[in-house]
Write a protein that holds these residues in place. Structure first.
Motif, PDB file in Angstrom:
ATOM      1  N   THR A 326      38.969  43.483  30.339  1.00 14.27           N
ATOM      2  CA  THR A 326      40.488  43.000  31.058  1.00 14.27           C
ATOM      3  C   THR A 326      40.147  43.867  32.423  1.00 14.27           C
ATOM      4  O   THR A 326      40.574  43.156  33.740  1.00 14.27           O
ATOM      5  N   ALA A 327      39.744  44.827  32.658  1.00 12.63           N
ATOM      6  CA  ALA A 327      39.701  45.565  33.727  1.00 12.63           C
ATOM      7  C   ALA A 327      38.548  44.863  34.838  1.00 12.63           C
ATOM      8  O   ALA A 327      38.752  44.921  36.035  1.00 12.63           O
ATOM      9  N   GLU A 340      46.268  48.390  41.045  1.00 13.72           N
ATOM     10  CA  GLU A 340      47.103  47.654  40.543  1.00 13.72           C
ATOM     11  C   GLU A 340      46.921  47.702  38.870  1.00 13.72           C
ATOM     12  O   GLU A 340      47.881  47.635  38.131  1.00 13.72           O
ATOM     13  N   GLY A 341      45.829  47.715  38.424  1.00 15.00           N
ATOM     14  CA  GLY A 341      45.478  47.684  37.005  1.00 15.00           C
ATOM     15  C   GLY A 341      45.687  49.085  36.452  1.00 15.00           C
ATOM     16  O   GLY A 341      46.339  49.220  35.275  1.00 15.00           O
ATOM     17  N   LEU A 342      45.454  50.098  37.010  1.00 17.30           N
ATOM     18  CA  LEU A 342      45.746  51.328  36.724  1.00 17.30           C
ATOM     19  C   LEU A 342      47.338  51.457  36.429  1.00 17.30           C
ATOM     20  O   LEU A 342      47.866  52.123  35.690  1.00 17.30           O
ATOM     21  N   ASN A 360      38.033  55.663  34.400  1.00 13.33           N
ATOM     22  CA  ASN A 360      37.482  54.390  33.644  1.00 13.33           C
ATOM     23  C   ASN A 360      37.740  53.039  34.759  1.00 13.33           C
ATOM     24  O   ASN A 360      37.002  52.271  34.794  1.00 13.33           O
ATOM     25  N   TRP A 361      38.990  53.101  35.528  1.00 17.62           N
ATOM     26  CA  TRP A 361      39.304  52.141  36.281  1.00 17.62           C
ATOM     27  C   TRP A 361      38.276  52.273  37.603  1.00 17.62           C
ATOM     28  O   TRP A 361      37.744  51.156  37.638  1.00 17.62           O
ATOM     29  N   ALA A 365      35.510  49.343  38.370  1.00 20.39           N
ATOM     30  CA  ALA A 365      35.430  48.598  39.845  1.00 20.39           C
ATOM     31  C   ALA A 365      34.441  49.099  40.596  1.00 20.39           C
ATOM     32  O   ALA A 365      34.332  48.433  41.828  1.00 20.39           O
ATOM     33  N   GLY A 366      33.520  50.003  40.153  1.00 19.36           N
ATOM     34  CA  GLY A 366      32.381  50.343  41.104  1.00 19.36           C
ATOM     35  C   GLY A 366      32.784  51.598  42.035  1.00 19.36           C
ATOM     36  O   GLY A 366      31.834  51.507  42.973  1.00 19.36           O
TER      37      GLY A 366
END
Length: 432
Positions: A326-327, A340-342, A360-361, A365-366
């Motif tokens: 999902t991330a 935004e996901g975090l 982890n996010w 995301a790189g």
């Protein structure tokens, strides 16, 4: 008689609690938990975590009463409440867990400045290896996991702390009532949120060690099997000792505990981890509110993604493989900012640990500690590999419950007439 204060924070347990064991060396000990308004009045007071915390405090109080003590519960500023209770009891020493988040660092500094002569000691216990205990040559922290894992594996861990047999409370201290859950949060917890507390955490840990830990390498990525430990919220609140768990598990899950410690030492060295790119890549993010809302609601039209997002909303938990999928979908396919996901994960995860969540996010995301910053997890390939039967999708996306693989992962390939009978949207981005 000597009196110590034991300030519980993220160590809501009596077993292997070095701070509690140290406090109990005094003649009398006063266990304390402060409901901090700085947290309860902000977005960090997410309903799932507050409910889990409330469970954990009730369980901790029961355990302390079983030892002859009690849990003193206060609300307000932790430093001010510690100073007041130290004055009431004559305590000259305070013990707490050595948390290294930015907030915890400020709290410790405030505690150490509240009163001359009051000795404040931070003890290990939040992680297996404390942040800063392992450092590379010429650096203050490890930036890449593999060398950290080697150092972590070779490190000598502290001994497990003794569990107190009896507590001698200070006379005249009123414990105070544990506030009602409704007074601590205005939101509604997830309907299938796990029960908090040391007792529930140890029961889950013992069952998982007996049934699934030995097969971890074979089953931990199988979404439908759901044979992960689900211990992350108990680790986040310290209901389960990470050291006890590390001592009991094989290398596979031990490596995951090392990842947890790795992110904590990164966050200790880089406190802006939840807000700023650890490794800036010059990414330009989309501001697509409709796509972000579809992702949050589990209505992207990509079943494996929607299943993960709906599990999160229903349980306050998401399978780790689904978190990665999902991330990656949000940051790589939709190109929406990882923050935004975090934020959304932080609003719903009972295990919403800032260091782990942000680390982890950023990894996905790189912008973080991944050595392959261009890594993309194709959700269709991930679904075919880790939900081959489609059972994970069917469990959380009931609109697709009667479809068979591979259609359960690609419902948009159904004949047009059949698609009209399925109340499920087409994908919001092209994947094929």
């Amino acid at each position: 008689m000597e009196t110590s204060l034991m300030l519980f924070t993220r160590d809501l347990r009596i077993r292997d609690n070095p701070a509690l064991a140290a406090a109990c060396r005094a003649d009398r000990v006063v266990p304390l938990f402060v409901l901090d308004d700085a947290i309860l009045d902000g977005r960090f007071a997410a309903p799932n975590r507050v409910r889990f915390l409330h469970d954990s405090l009730a369980d901790l109080r029961e355990s302390l009463r079983g030892l002859g003590g009690d849990l003193v519960v206060r609300r307000g500023d932790p430093a001010a409440q510690v100073a007041r209770l130290a004055g009431e009891t004559g305590a000259r020493t305070v013990f707490l867990a050595d948390d290294r988040s930015a907030y915890a660092t400020r709290r410790l500094a405030a505690l150490r400045g509240i009163a001359p002569g009051l000795e404040v000691t931070a003890c290990p216990g939040v992680t297996v290896v404390p942040p800063g205990a392992l450092t590379p040559a010429g650096g203050d922290h490890y930036r890449v996991f593999t060398p950290y894992w080697r150092a972590w594996s070779a490190a000598r861990h502290r001994p497990v702390a003794d569990t107190p047999r009896k507590l001698r409370p200070a006379p005249g201290v009123r414990p105070g009532a544990l506030p009602r859950l409704a007074s601590l949060t205005s939101g509604t917890p997830s309907p299938d949120l796990a029960e908090g507390g040391e007792r529930a955490g140890r029961a889950r840990m013992e069952a998982w060690l007996a049934q699934d830990a030995a097969d971890y390498d074979d089953v931990h990525d199988d979404l439908a099997a759901d044979r992960t430990s689900r211990l992350s919220p108990y680790l986040r609140f310290g209901c389960v000792s990470p050291l006890e768990l590390a001592n009991a598990v094989p290398e596979g899950p031990r490596r995951q505990l090392a990842w947890r410690d790795f992110h904590h030492q990164v966050a200790a060295a880089f406190p802006d981890l939840p807000r700023r790119d650890y490794r800036p890549r010059g990414r330009r993010w989309n501001r697509d509110e409709d796509a972000l809302a579809a992702w949050r609601d589990g209505r992207t039209g990509v079943p494996i993604v929607d299943a993960g997002m709906r599990q999160l909303r229903r349980e306050g938990f998401m399978h780790n493989r689904a978190r990665l999928i999902t991330a990656s979908f949000l940051t790589r396919n939709l190109e929406v900012d990882w923050r935004e996901g975090l934020r959304h994960f932080g609003d719903l995860l009972a295990d919403g640990d800032i260091a782990d969540n942000a680390g982890n996010w950023q990894w996905v995301a790189g912008t973080g500690n991944d050595t392959r910053p261009n890594r993309v997890m194709n959700p269709l390939r991930q679904a075919a590999r880790f939900d081959r039967s489609g059972d994970y999708v069917r469990r959380y996306v009931p609109e697709l419950a009667d479809l068979e693989p591979p259609r359960v992962h690609r419902p948009w390939t159904l004949p047009a007439a059949r698609r009209r009978t399925v109340d499920y949207p087409p994908p919001i981005v092209h994947l094929e």
